[in-house]
Design a protein around this motif. Structure first.
Motif, mmCIF file in Angstrom:
data_model
loop_
_atom_site.group_PDB
_atom_site.id
_atom_site.type_symbol
_atom_site.label_atom_id
_atom_site.label_comp_id
_atom_site.label_asym_id
_atom_site.label_seq_id
_atom_site.Cartn_x
_atom_site.Cartn_y
_atom_site.Cartn_z
ATOM 1 N N VAL A 1 7.796 -57.892 -1.741
ATOM 2 C CA VAL A 1 8.877 -58.859 -1.960
ATOM 3 C C VAL A 1 9.020 -59.145 -3.444
ATOM 4 O O VAL A 1 8.030 -59.367 -4.142
ATOM 5 C CB VAL A 1 8.606 -60.173 -1.188
ATOM 6 C CG1 VAL A 1 9.710 -61.189 -1.472
ATOM 7 C CG2 VAL A 1 8.499 -59.892 0.301
ATOM 8 N N THR B 1 9.627 -61.680 -5.953
ATOM 9 C CA THR B 1 9.569 -63.148 -5.970
ATOM 10 C C THR B 1 10.675 -63.771 -6.820
ATOM 11 O O THR B 1 11.049 -64.927 -6.590
ATOM 12 C CB THR B 1 8.198 -63.615 -6.499
ATOM 13 O OG1 THR B 1 7.937 -63.000 -7.768
ATOM 14 C CG2 THR B 1 7.083 -63.240 -5.532
ATOM 15 N N GLN C 1 7.355 -67.589 2.329
ATOM 16 C CA GLN C 1 8.297 -67.700 1.211
ATOM 17 C C GLN C 1 8.624 -69.162 0.908
ATOM 18 O O GLN C 1 8.774 -69.552 -0.255
ATOM 19 C CB GLN C 1 9.578 -66.918 1.539
ATOM 20 C CG GLN C 1 9.335 -65.432 1.741
ATOM 21 C CD GLN C 1 10.575 -64.687 2.203
ATOM 22 O OE1 GLN C 1 11.535 -64.544 1.442
ATOM 23 N NE2 GLN C 1 10.567 -64.216 3.445
ATOM 24 N N PHE D 1 9.973 -57.536 6.232
ATOM 25 C CA PHE D 1 9.075 -56.908 5.258
ATOM 26 C C PHE D 1 8.841 -55.462 5.655
ATOM 27 O O PHE D 1 8.882 -55.104 6.835
ATOM 28 C CB PHE D 1 7.753 -57.673 5.113
ATOM 29 C CG PHE D 1 6.960 -57.855 6.381
ATOM 30 C CD1 PHE D 1 5.931 -56.978 6.703
ATOM 31 C CD2 PHE D 1 7.222 -58.911 7.240
ATOM 32 C CE1 PHE D 1 5.189 -57.141 7.855
ATOM 33 C CE2 PHE D 1 6.471 -59.087 8.396
ATOM 34 C CZ PHE D 1 5.460 -58.206 8.704
ATOM 35 N N LYS E 1 2.192 -65.908 -4.558
ATOM 36 C CA LYS E 1 2.984 -64.886 -5.242
ATOM 37 C C LYS E 1 2.372 -63.506 -5.037
ATOM 38 O O LYS E 1 3.095 -62.528 -4.776
ATOM 39 C CB LYS E 1 3.069 -65.214 -6.730
ATOM 40 C CG LYS E 1 3.951 -64.249 -7.510
ATOM 41 C CD LYS E 1 4.075 -64.647 -8.971
ATOM 42 C CE LYS E 1 5.006 -63.707 -9.711
ATOM 43 N NZ LYS E 1 5.167 -64.078 -11.134
ATOM 44 N N LEU F 1 3.087 -62.199 -1.477
ATOM 45 C CA LEU F 1 4.458 -61.732 -1.304
ATOM 46 C C LEU F 1 4.682 -60.397 -2.007
ATOM 47 O O LEU F 1 5.377 -59.516 -1.482
ATOM 48 C CB LEU F 1 5.436 -62.779 -1.838
ATOM 49 C CG LEU F 1 5.556 -64.058 -0.995
ATOM 50 C CD1 LEU F 1 6.370 -65.115 -1.726
ATOM 51 C CD2 LEU F 1 6.180 -63.757 0.365
ATOM 52 N N TYR G 1 5.848 -70.667 -0.989
ATOM 53 C CA TYR G 1 5.869 -70.191 -2.377
ATOM 54 C C TYR G 1 6.819 -71.030 -3.233
ATOM 55 O O TYR G 1 6.473 -71.434 -4.351
ATOM 56 C CB TYR G 1 6.282 -68.717 -2.408
ATOM 57 C CG TYR G 1 6.526 -68.187 -3.794
ATOM 58 C CD1 TYR G 1 5.466 -67.871 -4.638
ATOM 59 C CD2 TYR G 1 7.826 -68.020 -4.279
ATOM 60 C CE1 TYR G 1 5.683 -67.387 -5.925
ATOM 61 C CE2 TYR G 1 8.059 -67.538 -5.555
ATOM 62 C CZ TYR G 1 6.985 -67.225 -6.376
ATOM 63 O OH TYR G 1 7.207 -66.764 -7.651
#
Length: 242
Positions: A178, A180, A118, A192, A170, A173, A121
């Motif tokens: 998730v 984003t 994350q 997760f 992205k 994730l 990202y």
């Protein structure tokens, strides 16, 4: 002249007599053939022979055959649930024998690499925004002949490189479930989720709370037994009996 009148009726009578004889012979021949092709029984003969009659009707004529075989679940109705990335099991929500619906959360995992993903990202998004503006600025300067085309091409290459990295992170994730847009607000996700890919009954559980699992390990096995394939071993000599 009188002789001629007598001869004509006589010929006519002979002709009619001949046709009648032929018709009689044909009828006798047909009766003889019919008697040969059919057999008639009296009531006493039918009772003595035990002959029974009935109406014509459709029936399935079958015979029971004993054979061995196996019952299989189609491959598309069996699912092994594995984590996408390595992690430690935090929670397990279902156990063998439980029925689960497709998409339901089976358990949660956590790992420092998930937090790092994350972070990468967010950093990648910042880099994309910077190089996007730089590429746009170099393009405007090139139009005004204040910069070379080479610098603009370099800015374009940098922008496309960081954009590809951003899109890759992205997608990873999103594959982990998730959102984003929440991460971009600074709200990192610690755990997760593991979800059920199909509906069915849990047949196996290969983990416990706190266990470390990799993407090569399976945590759950789910079987949907709504459709089954039956394979029977039938000998050739028995096929004719079916």
């Amino acid at each position: 002249m009188k002789n001629l009148l007598y001869i004509i009726p006589l010929a006519f009578l002979i002709s009619c007599s001949g046709k009648k004889t032929d018709n009689t012979e044909n009828e006798e021949l047909q009766e003889t053939q019919a008697s040969i092709e059919s057999v008639e029984f009296s009531k006493e003969q039918i009772d003595l022979a035990g002959i029974k009659t009935g109406k014509l009707e459709k029936k399935i004529i079958s015979e029971t055959i004993e054979c061995s075989g196996i019952i299989e679940v189609p491959p598309q109705n069996i699912a092994a649930v594995s984590p996408i990335i390595n992690g430690f099991i935090k929670n397990l929500n279902y156990y063998p024998g439980d029925y689960v619906e497709e998409g339901i959360v089976l358990g949660t995992l956590n790992h420092p690499d998930f937090i790092n993903l994350q972070q990468q990202y967010i950093e990648s998004k910042s880099q994309v925004d910077f190089y996007k503006e730089e590429y746009k600025r170099q393009g405007e300067l090139t139009v005004e002949n204040a910069a070379s085309i080479k610098k603009m091409q370099k800015a374009k290459a940098d922008y496309l490189t960081y954009e590809a990295n951003y899109k890759s992170l992205k997608a990873q994730l999103e594959l982990l479930g998730v959102n984003t847009s929440e991460i971009e607000k600074g709200e990192f996700v610690k755990d997760f989720k593991i979800t059920a890919p199909i509906s069915g009954t849990i047949s196996q559980l290969n983990a416990n709370k706190g266990k470390f699992v990799s993407s090569e390990d399976f945590i759950y096995e789910i079987i949907n037994a709504s459709v089954l394939n039956i394979k029977l071993n039938v000998f050739e000599k028995d096929i004719s009996k079916v």
